[in-house]
Design an enzyme around this catalytic site. Structure first.
Site, mmCIF file in Angstrom:
data_model
loop_
_atom_site.group_PDB
_atom_site.id
_atom_site.type_symbol
_atom_site.label_atom_id
_atom_site.label_comp_id
_atom_site.label_asym_id
_atom_site.label_seq_id
_atom_site.Cartn_x
_atom_site.Cartn_y
_atom_site.Cartn_z
ATOM 1 N N GLN A 70 0.825 -1.207 0.000
ATOM 2 C CA GLN A 70 0.000 0.000 0.000
ATOM 3 C C GLN A 70 0.866 1.267 0.000
ATOM 4 O OE1 GLN A 70 -1.069 -0.966 4.455
ATOM 5 N NE2 GLN A 70 -2.157 0.864 3.791
ATOM 6 N N LYS A 80 7.944 1.257 -0.787
ATOM 7 C CA LYS A 80 8.347 0.697 -2.087
ATOM 8 C C LYS A 80 9.312 1.623 -2.825
ATOM 9 C CE LYS A 80 4.193 0.691 -3.737
ATOM 10 N NZ LYS A 80 3.217 1.253 -2.866
ATOM 11 N N GLY A 129 2.921 4.332 0.985
ATOM 12 C CA GLY A 129 3.630 4.622 2.225
ATOM 13 C C GLY A 129 4.282 3.404 2.853
ATOM 14 N N SER A 130 4.274 2.264 2.130
ATOM 15 C CA SER A 130 4.869 1.069 2.729
ATOM 16 C C SER A 130 6.376 1.012 2.507
ATOM 17 C CB SER A 130 4.205 -0.188 2.149
ATOM 18 O OG SER A 130 4.340 -0.208 0.742
ATOM 19 N N GLU A 183 5.683 2.590 -10.814
ATOM 20 C CA GLU A 183 4.307 2.784 -11.292
ATOM 21 C C GLU A 183 4.243 3.396 -12.691
ATOM 22 O OE1 GLU A 183 1.259 4.251 -8.657
ATOM 23 O OE2 GLU A 183 2.678 4.023 -7.013
#
Lengths: 285, 267
Positions: free
Chosen positions: A40, A45, A42-43, A170
């Protein structure tokens, strides 16, 4: 060109103001494969992948990229060598375009790394062909193109460097379905050329289609490192806990099961779903 | 980028945070004015004690204030050197041709350092405890009388608050573009002056394009939500003075009285 993280910790700020973002990450991204990083917002990545080309340096621990060792001590000068090995395409990469023409913008990186003009031009043309931008656009200003075309130019700017490792953060965000499908094709094409591709994605369908390996991040830790098939066969409660979804086919199958259908295996691609439905129907007939 | 403290707002709920922004602006201004009259150890001592009290009331770590002073140390140093070597007076402590060190020069230099630090700290406290938008609306309120002279105060305040709002956004954007160009092999920290100047183009062009795009988007978003002109808008936050504001005003008056007395006595 495998990438290995060894007990990598990263925090912003110092002392009492420090905020841990990555916590004790030890994992490997396999060479010559497409690895998807999911999790998700804010994890951690993006923070994780920025360690692959040294935009960020681990606070503790080390990252080994082929034979390059990145630690908190690595000097800025050494990083140029690393960046020639690792191409990185950021979120909304069209915001990095600046040159007068498309071709010049794509050549920018190659010239930075000291290629001569002719070689850079050839590499740029090859990259633009690869992302599928027709040559009639090559001498236009990048700002005269559509959003999707600008995205291709930006991606070509990274591919022109021909790096063995390519990180895409992304890349599909905001693209139309056709653009997304072409992106998938491009990634598979890169894999065919034996490149290591790292992909951050929120689209589970895309992950299921292209990825050979997945890393799931949650609150700064890698909580799963496995093939997409293994991952998406985890119990539903697990996905709820880490705020992730199944691919569309899996979700559809869940809905059918709620209606009393039964599947031997959880279908994860549309193809598997169609087969499973077909089997069920045949049995009942 | 996080190391810049001057002009940064740190959310909190201290007594100082809760003061009306107009109070903070006026009192900071008055304090700085008063400081210009300081001319003796006693006056600087009172001013320092007053500031220490205010710092205590902000409930922020002292380290933060030190971070605020650090970037301008060189400026202070430069002024100190000028003061030490180029002040006339007696007695002369050391001389080499036209450069000399005098006792008044030395004392002046120390005064300048204290004055510098006090002024910077007091303004830092103001911006540290007041959100930029509050500063803008306070300025609008304070400059209100100028409306009679046809000065577009409301528009100016709006422009100011939008500009302030965009600063962190643009810093963020700069960082992102720098990362992208660094990944394409650009080095912003090596090479000669010409190479470095050239490196700025791939940074500035996207930054300006992005900023203009954002500005257009914002203008559209404002119009869509019914913005016509700044003058006829009612406010989300209505500024009002409370007890704390009167108390702090009173404290300032007290400070001015003590300061003036010491100043007159020449302690």
């Amino acid at each position: 060109m495998a990438i290995t993280f060894e007990q990598v910790n990263f925090s912003y700020g110092q002392g009492s103001l420090s905020q841990p973002i990555l916590k004790d990450i030890s994992t490997t991204i396999p060479s010559g494969k497409i690895t998807a990083i999911i999790g998700q917002t804010g994890s951690g990545k993006s923070t994780l992948v920025q360690h692959i080309n040294g935009l960020l340096k681990p606070t503790n621990g080390k990252v080994i990229i082929n034979d390059f060792e990145l630690t908190s001590q690595t000097k800025e000068k050494q990083l140029v060598a690393l960046r020639a090995q690792v191409g990185m395409v950021f979120q909304f990469p069209e915001s990095q375009l600046f040159a007068n023409t498309v071709l010049e913008d794509v050549m920018y990186g190659s010239l930075n790394f000291g290629q001569d003009h002719l070689a850079a031009k050839e590499a740029a043309q090859a990259a633009l062909t690869m992302v599928g931008l027709p040559s009639q656009h090559w001498d236009k200003s990048p700002f005269a193109l559509s959003g999707g075309q600008m995205r291709r130019v930006a991606i070509a700017g990274t591919l022109a460097l021909n790096p063995p490792i390519i990180v895409l953060d992304e890349p599909a965000a905001g693209l139309d379905p056709l653009g997304q499908a072409e992106l998938v094709k491009l990634m598979l094409n890169l894999k065919k050329q034996d490149k290591t591709v790292v992909l951050i994605s929120h689209q589970m369908d895309q992950v299921m289609t292209v990825a050979d390996w997945t890393l799931v991040m949650h609150q700064g830790q890698v909580i799963a490192a496995e093939t997409p098939t293994t991952l998406f066969n985890r119990p539903l409660s697990w996905f709820k806990k880490v705020h992730l979804d199944l691919p569309t086919a899996g979700q559809f199958a869940q809905q059918l099961m709620a209606q009393g259908w039964q599947f031997k295996e959880r279908p994860l691609t549309l193809e598997q779903l169609a087969q499973a439905i077909n089997q069920e129907v045949t049995i009942h007939e | 980028m996080n190391s810049i403290v001057i002009g940064r707002y740190i959310p909190g709920n201290s007594w100082i945070h809760r003061l009306d922004p107009r109070t903070k602006i006026i009192l900071t201004f008055v304090y700085i004015m008063i400081l210009l009259f300081a001319n003796s150890w006693g006056t600087y001592l009172v001013a320092t004690i007053f500031l220490a009290g205010v710092i205590y009331l902000t409930k922020q770590p002292l380290n933060l204030y030190w971070q605020g002073i650090k970037p301008i140390l060189w400026l202070i140093l430069f002024t100190v050197i000028l003061q030490i070597f180029f002040t006339d007076g007696q007695p002369v402590l050391w001389q080499w041709r036209f450069i000399k060190v005098t006792l008044p020069g030395l004392i002046n230099a120390i005064y300048v350092v204290i004055r510098f630090v006090l002024i910077i700290l007091m303004s830092t406290i103001m911006t540290l405890t007041t959100p930029p938008t509050s500063i803008a609306s306070a300025l609008e309120s304070l400059l209100g009388p100028l409306k009679k002279l046809k000065v577009p105060v409301a528009e100016l305040a709006l422009m100011l608050s939008i500009a302030l709002r965009f600063v962190p956004l643009l810093m963020d954007e700069t960082q992102k573009i720098m990362n992208a160009q660094k990944s394409r092999g650009m080095s912003f920290s090596t090479g000669g002056p010409i190479k470095r100047a050239k490196a700025v183009v791939p940074l500035l062009v996207p930054l300006f394009v992005g900023a203009l795009q954002r500005a257009l988007d914002l203008a559209n978003a404002m119009e869509v939500r019914g913005f016509k002109d700044a003058d006829h808008r009612t406010r989300y936050r209505i500024l009002a003075y409370h007890r704390a504001d009167y108390i702090s005003g009173l404290m300032m008056v007290l400070f001015i009285i003590v300061f003036s007395l010491i100043n007159l006595k020449g302690w």
